[in-house]
Enzyme design. Structure first.
Site, mmCIF file in Angstrom:
data_model
loop_
_atom_site.group_PDB
_atom_site.id
_atom_site.type_symbol
_atom_site.label_atom_id
_atom_site.label_comp_id
_atom_site.label_asym_id
_atom_site.label_seq_id
_atom_site.Cartn_x
_atom_site.Cartn_y
_atom_site.Cartn_z
ATOM 1 N N GLU A 101 30.525 56.801 25.228
ATOM 2 C CA GLU A 101 31.098 58.145 25.176
ATOM 3 C C GLU A 101 30.162 59.193 24.563
ATOM 4 O O GLU A 101 30.414 59.715 23.472
ATOM 5 C CB GLU A 101 32.404 58.121 24.386
ATOM 6 C CG GLU A 101 33.435 57.181 24.971
ATOM 7 C CD GLU A 101 34.792 57.310 24.287
ATOM 8 O OE1 GLU A 101 34.898 57.999 23.264
ATOM 9 O OE2 GLU A 101 35.763 56.710 24.791
ATOM 10 N N GLU B 143 37.735 50.985 28.294
ATOM 11 C CA GLU B 143 38.648 51.164 27.154
ATOM 12 C C GLU B 143 39.943 51.800 27.632
ATOM 13 O O GLU B 143 39.933 52.766 28.385
ATOM 14 C CB GLU B 143 38.055 52.098 26.084
ATOM 15 C CG GLU B 143 37.031 51.481 25.186
ATOM 16 C CD GLU B 143 36.583 52.434 24.072
ATOM 17 O OE1 GLU B 143 37.348 53.343 23.686
ATOM 18 O OE2 GLU B 143 35.450 52.251 23.607
HETATM 19 C C1 BGC Z 1 35.982 55.057 21.142
HETATM 20 C C2 BGC Z 1 36.480 54.036 20.149
HETATM 21 C C3 BGC Z 1 37.708 54.578 19.456
HETATM 22 C C4 BGC Z 1 38.800 54.761 20.491
HETATM 23 C C5 BGC Z 1 40.107 55.289 19.927
HETATM 24 C C6 BGC Z 1 37.072 55.709 21.934
HETATM 25 O O1 BGC Z 1 36.837 57.056 21.993
HETATM 26 O O2 BGC Z 1 35.011 54.508 21.968
HETATM 27 O O3 BGC Z 1 35.450 53.745 19.265
HETATM 28 O O4 BGC Z 1 38.143 53.776 18.415
HETATM 29 O O5 BGC Z 1 38.356 55.683 21.457
HETATM 30 O O6 BGC Z 1 39.952 56.512 19.320
#
Ligand code: BGC
Length: 474
Positions: free
Chosen positions: A198, A386
């Site tokens: 990101e 994610e």
């Molecule tokens: C990031 C993580 C973070 C998650 C929740 C993403 O933006 O890669 O490191 O913990 O979101 O905020």
């Protein structure tokens, strides 16, 4: 009659108090979703990041990261906590990876901590760091779990930040040395790589708004950090491709579909500007399309950071793009907001549930952003690297009935399937996250894990969402 009522009350009380029955109710009903629908080659995994789980932040030769430094200043982390101990994954990696296996996931995304490899950012290499990641990788492989490695998940060596960090163009050299070492030390066994996590998040939160490490503010810093990160994105990809046989090279983007407050044209114009910033700023240069200056003219300043031939160095043909999506944005035109001339409508005003991060739960948004990305000719494959949610997890007789999270996963996964069924090349889904962990400037309060962590004892407890996945992945 009396007895019938009594039995009814007893059985409903038992249903309520008996965790097994209560948990079983998660699987009842018309659970239309099943793993087979995604196809046998679909990759199921969990995602983590070094600074958020490893702990041992000042041990075994590791150098300080910008998060170790940032969190040592009062008020920078909401709870004044630090990543020093985190989930102690450094010592518990074996049992934590065994948990991944126990839940039925076959892929593990983790990041390498740059300052654990190069405590000073470059030059002297810390053999303990190399040994640690070798152990993590080998444990994965012994258990039949495929490692997916992110090279940079926000923990820049503080020694490099002391020289300017991402705003110093020398980062291209420092990063290049770091990537070469990782490729050469781990590339014989690690085939799946992500260059950056990101880039918009770490450049905007860390160098424009100052709410993440290293806490710098201002457009000047932001533009040079963006340009150098965009160059490192393609440079890292190239180094991996040249040095790792059969590498599957990707990078990841935070993204959220942008919706207009209503159909008024001025709101639609604000949507375009937001989209250029939130979703296109790093993606389009990687695809050879340059920065989206046309839709967000302030980005023209990025060109001031160009050195000779930079415009030709931004592209790289990634094997996959990692989509990281949690929510959507609804925006309305607002002339008082510099450059973006738009404002996000507060999620709680939109009428849907919100998570502990105050993010709107909006499953359709994942479908929409996958579709938007898949429309680019240059994207070969999409992985959801994610997706997940933080909710308040109360312990109930040693169990955690996180029904909201279970529902979140069911609804978001249904949208991934919808995209897949339309022929979009989406080939994997990684839950954020395996464990409750250090949630950056928010500290340890928001809990994103499938597995609950008691940060005093380091005890792990499988939440119902973990058990739901275990059943789903069977
Ligand atoms: C990031 C993580 C973070 C998650 C929740 C993403 O933006 O890669 O490191 O913990 O979101 O905020």
């Amino acid at each position: 009659m009396q007895r019938r009522i009594w039995i009814k009350q007893l059985s409903s009380a038992a249903l309520y108090y008996n965790p097994i029955v209560k948990y079983a109710s998660l699987f009842s009903g018309d659970d239309a979703l099943n793993k087979k629908m995604f196809g046998k080659d679909f990759a199921w995994g969990v995602s983590t990041a070094a600074a958020q789980i490893e702990g041992a932040a000042t041990e075994y030769g590791k150098g300080k990261s910008i998060w170790d430094e940032f969190s040592s200043h009062k008020g920078k982390i909401k709870t004044d906590e630090s990543p020093e101990k985190a989930c102690d994954f450094y010592h518990s990696y074996k049992t934590d990876i065994a948990l991944i296996k126990q839940l039925g996931f076959t892929n593990f995304r983790f990041s390498i901590s740059w300052p654990r490899i190069f405590p000073d950012g470059y030059g002297y290499m810390n053999q303990n760091g190399i040994d640690f990641y070798n152990n993590v990788i080998d444990t994965c492989l012994e258990l039949g779990i495929t490692p997916w490695v992110t090279l940079y998940h926000w923990d820049l060596p503080q020694a490099l930040q002391n020289k300017g960090g991402w705003i110093n163009r020398e980062i291209l050299l420092w990063f290049s040395e770091y990537v070469h070492i990782c490729a050469n030390k781990f590339g014989d066994r690690v085939k799946n790589w992500m260059v950056l996590n990101e880039p918009l998040a770490f450049t905007s939160l860390g160098y424009l708004l100052g709410i993440h490490a290293p806490g710098m503010k201002g457009f000047k810093h932001f533009f040079s950090a963006v340009h150098h990160a965009a160059l490192c994105q393609s440079l890292g990809g190239q180094i991996l491709r040249n040095n790792v046989e059969d590498a599957n090279v990707g990078t990841t983007f935070s993204c959220a579909p942008i919706y207009a407050y209503n159909e008024n044209n001025k709101h639609n114009e604000a949507v375009k500007r937001y989209d250029a910033f939130v979703n296109r700023l790093f993606l389009e240069p990687s695809l050879g399309l340059g920065y989206p200056i046309h839709d967000l003219p302030v980005l023209k300043h990025l060109e001031k950071c160009y050195k000779s031939n930079d415009e030709n160095k931004l592209a790289f043909d990634f094997d996959f793009i990692g989509i990281q999506n949690y929510t959507r944005y609804v925006v309305r035109d607002n002339i008082f907001i510099p450059y973006l001339h738009g404002l996000q409508v507060p999620p709680k005003k939109l009428g849907n549930d919100t998570t502990d991060m105050k993010w709107e739960v909006y499953p359709d948004g994942l479908y929409k952003i996958v579709k938007q990305f898949s429309a680019y000719k240059g994207i070969k494959k999409i992985m959801i690297t994610e997706n997940g949610a933080a909710f308040h997890d109360g312990l109930d007789n040693g169990l955690i009935h996180d029904n909201q999270r279970v529902n979140y996963f069911k609804e978001y996964l249904a949208q991934v399937l919808k995209a897949k069924n339309e022929g979009i090349n989406v080939d994997g889904y990684f839950v954020w996250s395996l464990l409750d962990n250090f949630e950056w400037a928010e500290g340890y309060r928001p809990r994103f894990g499938l597995v609950y962590v008691d940060f005093n004892t380091q005890q792990r407890i499988l939440k119902d969402s973990a058990l739901w996945f275990k059943d789903f992945l069977k």
